[in-house]
Every structure is written in structure tokens, then in C-alpha cells.
Scaffold this active site. Sequence first.
Site, PDB file in Angstrom:
ATOM      1  N   ASP A 136       4.624  14.089  14.129  1.00 44.24           N
ATOM      2  CA  ASP A 136       4.795  13.909  12.688  1.00 44.24           C
ATOM      3  C   ASP A 136       3.466  14.063  11.953  1.00 44.24           C
ATOM      4  O   ASP A 136       3.097  13.237  11.131  1.00 44.24           O
ATOM      5  CB  ASP A 136       5.440  12.543  12.404  1.00 44.24           C
ATOM      6  CG  ASP A 136       6.157  12.517  11.049  1.00 44.24           C
ATOM      7  OD1 ASP A 136       6.331  13.600  10.459  1.00 44.24           O
ATOM      8  OD2 ASP A 136       6.518  11.423  10.590  1.00 44.24           O
TER       9      ASP A 136
ATOM     10  N   VAL B 268       3.921  -0.813   4.188  1.00 46.77           N
ATOM     11  CA  VAL B 268       2.581  -1.224   4.596  1.00 46.77           C
ATOM     12  C   VAL B 268       1.960  -2.105   3.511  1.00 46.77           C
ATOM     13  O   VAL B 268       2.018  -1.769   2.326  1.00 46.77           O
ATOM     14  CB  VAL B 268       1.690   0.008   4.871  1.00 46.77           C
ATOM     15  CG1 VAL B 268       0.336  -0.432   5.384  1.00 46.77           C
ATOM     16  CG2 VAL B 268       2.363   0.935   5.860  1.00 46.77           C
TER      17      VAL B 268
ATOM     18  N   LYS C 123       1.857  -3.182   8.771  1.00 47.27           N
ATOM     19  CA  LYS C 123       3.125  -2.465   8.580  1.00 47.27           C
ATOM     20  C   LYS C 123       4.272  -3.375   8.995  1.00 47.27           C
ATOM     21  O   LYS C 123       4.291  -3.920  10.088  1.00 47.27           O
ATOM     22  CB  LYS C 123       3.161  -1.180   9.393  1.00 47.27           C
ATOM     23  CG  LYS C 123       4.500  -0.466   9.264  1.00 47.27           C
ATOM     24  CD  LYS C 123       4.386   1.006   9.437  1.00 47.27           C
ATOM     25  CE  LYS C 123       4.749   1.380  10.866  1.00 47.27           C
ATOM     26  NZ  LYS C 123       4.651   2.815  11.078  1.00 47.27           N
TER      27      LYS C 123
ATOM     28  N   GLY D   2       5.435   3.614   4.804  1.00 51.13           N
ATOM     29  CA  GLY D   2       5.144   4.524   5.916  1.00 51.13           C
ATOM     30  C   GLY D   2       6.438   4.850   6.609  1.00 51.13           C
ATOM     31  O   GLY D   2       7.506   4.479   6.147  1.00 51.13           O
ATOM     32  N   GLY D   3       6.339   5.552   7.706  1.00 57.52           N
ATOM     33  CA  GLY D   3       7.538   5.825   8.478  1.00 57.52           C
ATOM     34  C   GLY D   3       8.124   4.498   8.931  1.00 57.52           C
ATOM     35  O   GLY D   3       7.410   3.653   9.469  1.00 57.52           O
ATOM     36  N   PHE D   4       9.385   4.285   8.681  1.00 60.79           N
ATOM     37  CA  PHE D   4      10.116   3.113   9.168  1.00 60.79           C
ATOM     38  C   PHE D   4       9.572   1.772   8.713  1.00 60.79           C
ATOM     39  O   PHE D   4       9.718   0.783   9.406  1.00 60.79           O
ATOM     40  CB  PHE D   4      10.189   3.119  10.698  1.00 60.79           C
ATOM     41  CG  PHE D   4      10.689   4.413  11.216  1.00 60.79           C
ATOM     42  CD1 PHE D   4      12.033   4.695  11.158  1.00 60.79           C
ATOM     43  CD2 PHE D   4       9.815   5.367  11.685  1.00 60.79           C
ATOM     44  CE1 PHE D   4      12.513   5.914  11.591  1.00 60.79           C
ATOM     45  CE2 PHE D   4      10.287   6.584  12.112  1.00 60.79           C
ATOM     46  CZ  PHE D   4      11.631   6.860  12.065  1.00 60.79           C
ATOM     47  N   GLY D   5       8.945   1.714   7.567  1.00 56.03           N
ATOM     48  CA  GLY D   5       8.551   0.396   7.109  1.00 56.03           C
ATOM     49  C   GLY D   5       7.607   0.459   5.926  1.00 56.03           C
ATOM     50  O   GLY D   5       7.264   1.523   5.429  1.00 56.03           O
TER      51      GLY D   5
ATOM     52  N   LEU E 139       0.827  -1.212   0.000  1.00 58.06           N
ATOM     53  CA  LEU E 139       0.000   0.000   0.000  1.00 58.06           C
ATOM     54  C   LEU E 139       0.856   1.255   0.000  1.00 58.06           C
ATOM     55  O   LEU E 139       0.415   2.313  -0.412  1.00 58.06           O
ATOM     56  CB  LEU E 139      -0.892   0.030   1.247  1.00 58.06           C
ATOM     57  CG  LEU E 139      -1.999  -1.011   1.315  1.00 58.06           C
ATOM     58  CD1 LEU E 139      -2.640  -0.989   2.688  1.00 58.06           C
ATOM     59  CD2 LEU E 139      -3.039  -0.737   0.246  1.00 58.06           C
ATOM     60  N   GLY E 140       2.063   1.126   0.507  1.00 61.03           N
ATOM     61  CA  GLY E 140       2.930   2.307   0.532  1.00 61.03           C
ATOM     62  C   GLY E 140       4.034   2.134   1.541  1.00 61.03           C
ATOM     63  O   GLY E 140       4.083   1.141   2.260  1.00 61.03           O
TER      64      GLY E 140
END
Length: 663
Positions: free
Chosen positions: A474, A356, A369, A351-354, A348-349
Site C-alpha cells: 500500500d 490516528v 492509531k 489511516g488505514g483501518f483506524g 491527526l487523520g
Amino acid sequence: MVTMHFSLLLKQILLIALWCSAFFADQVGCLSFSYPKFETKNEDDFIRSHSYLVQGAIQVTADVRGGDITNLSGRAMYKKPFKLWRKGKGDHPTIASFNSTFVLRITPDPNPGEGLAFILTENTTLPENSDGKWLGIVNQNTNGSSHAKIVAVEFDTRKSYEEDIDNNHVGLDVNSINSEKQVRLINHGVNVSTGTDITVKVEYDGKNISVFFPVSNETERKMKNPVLTMAVNLSDFLPEKTFVGFSASTGNTHTQLNCIRSWDFYSSDIGENPNLLWVWITVPGIVALLGGVLVFYMYWTRKHDSEDLEDSYPRIEEQIQGYSMAPKKFRLKDLRRATDKFDPKNKLGNGGFGTVYKGVLGNKEIAVKRVSKDSSQGKQEFISEVTTIGSLRHKNLVKLIGWCFESHELLIVYEYMPNGSLDKLIFSDDQKLGIPIAESKVLSWERRQSVIHGVAQALDYLHNGCEKRVLHRDIKSSNIMLDSDFNAKLGDFGLARTIHQSEKSHHSTKEIAGTLGYMAPESFLIGRATVETDVYAFGVLVLEVICGRKPGNQYEQNNYNNSIVHCLWELYSKGKIHDAVDLRLKEYDEEEMVRVLILGLACCHPNPHERPSMRAVLKVLIGEADPPLVSTDIPTFMWPPMPSFPNYSETSMQTRFTQLTGR
Ligand SMILES: *[C@@H]1O[C@H](CO)[C@@H](O)[C@H](O)[C@H]1NC(C)=O
Ligand SMILES: *[C@@H]1O[C@H](CO)[C@@H](O)[C@H](O)[C@H]1NC(C)=O
Ligand SMILES: *[C@@H]1O[C@H](CO)[C@@H](O)[C@H](O)[C@H]1NC(C)=O
Ligand SMILES: *[C@@H]1O[C@H](CO)[C@@H](O)[C@H](O)[C@H]1NC(C)=O
Ligand SMILES: *[C@@H]1O[C@H](CO)[C@@H](O)[C@H](O)[C@H]1NC(C)=O
Ligand SMILES: *[C@@H]1O[C@H](CO)[C@@H](O)[C@H](O)[C@H]1NC(C)=O
Ligand SMILES: *[C@@H]1O[C@H](CO)[C@@H](O)[C@H](O)[C@H]1NC(C)=O
Ligand SMILES: *[C@@H]1O[C@H](CO)[C@@H](O)[C@H](O)[C@H]1NC(C)=O
């Protein structure tokens, strides 16, 4: 049976190993380091009191909380001591030599006072009431006492008592604020309090301590004479393990910014005390032997009982499970199956630090995630996310369903958001693909309003509504998810930090984090997140949701003018703020839109004290209050911010900031 025996032995071995490591850790050797400049990541290298790493320098007394800077003292000491001397064979100790070069910059604000000192000391703690004439070195009680155990090279910018020769001298202080020797600097063409960089070298050869300044005079340069030199047996006054650093102070009417902009230090190696030599010979032998036994034991147990030692990070489990509201723990194999073994087509994309992934568990859609393993912060973010978001319940927060930690995989399971993240719907084209968003997918004004309202509610809940105050740190459009009815849900709590009730009065947390463009201008100066920095990011979000444009990176050199905040303020000051509205928005209530835009601007005020609270923001959004008054003059960022003193000379504040940043 055999195992029992071994575990007893293991305990013994561990005890001895512990003792050995304590012994070795306690050993202090020579020290050498070099900081061409100071960055936030160097913060932990120093034991600091009232001093901050800001704008590439150590600010020894600046009050970054934004109050006044009178009557302060501060210290910044290197975290490790060095070996200054050791007992010799006879009565004479062996003394190390050292040299240290640093660049200092003292900016009067408005009248110079009191001073800065390079200090060598046993005790890193800043003495109480050591402001003003005490320069953070000693105080009324410790002055003149041999227990002070401090030697300082002072750069005094104020004649604060009779014995001071003038307001611009260098002096050598031993356990006292009254110098053993002082030298007028003006005779050497130096004025230390003019806000310019001054390079200083301090040298000690085991007998004499000398202070050098760069000299403008050619003859002097050739002679390389120190400005001050004095014979002193440092071993008489300082402990074997001595800390090195800086102290500084400001006075009542005389204040200044005391900066150290670079610093090198080298001390010579004087070896070990002869009577400890046997330890150095025998201890490594014993350690090696015990190590061998330990390795053998681990190998042996691993072979026999492999489950015991498998998990090398049991603390993650403990930390999460120890949490009363711990969410559900999933099995790795179930999540693997749900996401087709993390098939890239389910991605899906990022994300911060990983990354998804979309998944299906039973007949429920989920988002998983996968925290990247090579992110050094990964584990911390993981725990932070699971424990903060896991304990929160709010209709505008992404719901965390569970987590999994198995075979070194860190996974977080959320509810699935069919409409994806907000950034994909508001920016006019997908940055990567350059494809314009289809007309039909453009978010209507009502939906945008509801998104803003939803995020505001979520933030108000985090700041004021839950048991422990949480800073999200954030807020940005890619962290806002939209459910099937386009309700906004705030997600990605990887950077969030909980502030415990007891600390609530500080309402701030250390460490800089966040996304450029959404970070309040003061973030870099104070180096931590606050309720106000969250509000700032929210303000940027409001502006971008209405204008349909990216926030811009205001911290690239001189790029502040390109930021969305600056650009909107300019339009606002020309009375043309509605020109900023996303052109794709066709139908909207213009008056309402302008209200929300002004509210967004108010949240982005450069002075954190001027920003409204989330409570106040909500009142405006539901029409219970008018938006705060926003000046049509573009406010300048000033530091420290003043809680709006009408008569405070603005220019002097601005100079203060420029001088601090100027190179
Ligand atoms: C260091 O100084 C502080 C403040 O002056 C004092 O409270 C503390 O007891 C001192 N520590 C040692 C080890 O002398
Ligand atoms: C500090 O101590 C020294 C030495 O005992 C003494 O001469 C001096 O007067 C003291 N200074 C102050 C400001 O009290
Ligand atoms: C050094 O500069 C400061 C501020 O620029 C000034 O107030 C002070 O008088 C100067 N000192 C000397 C000894 O010239
Ligand atoms: C140390 O200083 C004394 C005088 O203060 C001087 O006679 C001596 O030569 C100096 N020693 C060194 C090594 O510089
Ligand atoms: C340079 O400094 C030396 C030593 O302090 C002095 O004798 C000489 O006159 C100075 N020269 C000039 C040009 O100022
Ligand atoms: C330093 O110590 C040496 C030897 O211990 C001694 O000869 C000398 O006089 C001392 N110097 C001072 C300034 O105390
Ligand atoms: C600073 O200290 C002086 C003298 O100790 C005192 O008179 C003054 O009130 C203090 N100023 C502030 C702002 O605390
Ligand atoms: C500083 O000290 C180190 C080690 O004691 C030495 O190698 C170096 O040459 C010294 N540097 C200067 C500029 O004196």
C-alpha cells in the site's frame, strides 16, 4: 473443590460436544448456489488447482503467472460436496436429482484445444499429467479404473484420439476419457470454441443425465430436446458425497482459454439414511441438555471468577507476544491519558483501518492509531502491523513504539511525525477544504528528491534487506510521513505481508489489496501482490511527487487515459516530459529531474518483467547507473506478459486479453 469437579465435567461435555459437532459437520445435504459472476471474494468457495477467479470468470487453465499456456490442466470444484444418494430400504439407493446451468466461453489461442468438462467426482485433486487429451479428468493411470470415481460432461474442442468423433462435441464420460456417448455439436448449430458465451444446462433426474444447449431453431426450442441424454445410475460410480465443478486442459500446439462465466447448481434433498434417524432424534436432545449445563457452568464461573473468561480474543496477545521481536505493550489508561481520552481535537487523520491521534507520553510526542473495532479486517491488520513493522529497523520506516490491546481496544503507538503525511504537502490543494498550500510550504526539489530516495531505500530494505521479505502492498503518498527534517518514513503496514524465506522464490502473496491508482494493471488478473506491484506503486509515487498531482483512478471504466502514468507517457513520447513538472517548483536541475521522471515511468511499465528492482532504482537515484531505457511508444497492457520475445505476434496477445475482458 467444587470448581475442580466442574472443570472435569466441562472437559467431558466439551469432548461430547466436539464429537457431536464433528458428526454434524460431516453430514452433507443438498446443495444449491448461484454465481451470476465470479469475484475475488468468492475465491475461497472453490477448491482450485491451476484455476483463478479473474475478470468475473473462473479461468480454468489460464497461466496467470505469465508463462506459456501449453500442456496445462486445471480444476475448480465447489468447496462442499452434495448428497448424491443414500442407501434405501432395499437394494435400491435413493438418488438425488440435480440441475446446473453455466455459461462457458472457450477462446482459441491460437488453435482450439483441448477442452472443458463439467465434472462430478469423489476426489477434488487434479490428477497429475492430466493435460492435453485428458482434460483434467483422469490420466494414463486412472483412465478406465473404477477407482477414478468421476463422471464428466466433456466439451471437447479437439479430436485428440481415434474414438473422438470430431473437434466440437459433447460427450458423457464415466471413469474414462473415452466417452460412453458423444454428439457432434455442429449438427445443433453450436461451435463451442469461438470465444463466445455459450449457455449449457445439465440435468439429472435420478435416471437420465441430459445436456441442453440454447437452440436457435424455433422448432427445437419448443421441443426442448436435450442435445445428449443417457441413462446412468450415478450411484454405481460416484460416492454418496460428491463434489461438483469444472476441469479443463490445453495441449501442446493447441491451446485455449477455458472460462466459466456464471454457474448455478441445485440438487434435491433426499433426506437421511433411515438407520441414522435415531441419531437425528437423540443427538439434538443430548446437545441441548449439555448446552444447558455448559451455559449454567459458564454463568456460574463468570459470577465467581469473572477474570478468567473475560477476554474473548486471547489470541491477539498470543500472536503478538509469541513474536520474538514483540514491541512494548502499553496500558490502555496511559494511552487514554496521553491523548486526552482520544479527544477529537487531537486527531491527526484517518489511516488505514483506524484513526490516528496525537498524544504526549511523559514529555515525548507520540501518534496513536486506534484501529476501528467495526472493521472486520481490523484485528488481522493490527497483528500484521505490529508484527511486521515491529520487527523492522530502518531510518526510513516509521518507528513503532508499542501496542495495546485491552477492553477490546486495539491501539498502535508510533513516533510522532511533525510534518505529517506527504500527500498534504505535494498536492496543490487540500481536497476537502480546497485551500491552496501556502507558497512557503511547497516542498522544494531537494526535499522531494530526498523523499523519493528515502522511500526507495525503505522499499529496498523491505524487499531485499531484511531477514524475511516484506511486501508493503500500500505504497502511496498518504502513507509516507515526514519527520521534523522532512525525512521520509514509510508507514501504515496494515496491509503488509511477510514472505517467509522458504517462499521467497514466489516473491508474492495472495489477496488483492491496496489503493486504486497505485495498483499495477496485472494486480486484478493475478489477484495478489508481488515485488513488482510494490515497484509499480513506487513509480506512481515518484510521478506524483514530481508533478504534484494525484494518480487518478485508472480502473474506473475506460479511465486509464486519465491516469498520471498514461498522461506522462504521452508527454514523454512527444518529448515534452518536463511539462509535467509541478509548476510551483522554481529551482531545479532539469536533467536530473528528467532522469527521475523516466525512472518513475520505468517502474510503471505495464509489463511487470520490465520494471526495475528497487536495487536498480537506488543505483539510478544515487547516480551509479542510468535510468532504464523507456520506449517512447506507450506500451499496451498485455496479458499474460511475455518476457520480451522480439518476434512474438503482439496482436495475438492483445486479442487474447480483450477477449478475456470483453463482455
Ligand atoms: C485423490 O487424487 C490424488 C491425485 O490423483 C491422489 O494423490 C490422492 O491419493 C487421491 N485421494 C483419494 C482420497 O483418493
Ligand atoms: C481409457 O480407458 C478406456 C476404458 O478402459 C479405454 O477403452 C481407452 O482406450 C483408454 N483411453 C486412452 C486414451 O488410453
Ligand atoms: C469452431 O471454431 C473454431 C475457431 O473459431 C474453428 O477452428 C473450428 O474449425 C470450428 N469448428 C467447426 C466444427 O466448425
Ligand atoms: C431416460 O432415457 C431413456 C432412454 O435413454 C428413455 O426411454 C426414458 O424415457 C428416459 N427417462 C426419462 C425420465 O426421461
Ligand atoms: C429445426 O430443428 C428441427 C429438429 O432438429 C428440424 O427438424 C427442423 O428442420 C429445423 N428447422 C430449421 C428451420 O432449421
Ligand atoms: C439403474 O438401477 C436400476 C435399479 O437399481 C436398474 O433397474 C437399472 O437397470 C439401472 N440402470 C442402469 C443403466 O444401470
Ligand atoms: C507438451 O507435451 C508434449 C507431449 O506430451 C511434448 O512433446 C511437449 O514438449 C510439451 N510442451 C511443452 C512446452 O512442455
Ligand atoms: C432445478 O432443480 C430444482 C430442484 O431440484 C427445481 O426446483 C428447479 O425447478 C429445477 N430447475 C430447472 C430449470 O429445471
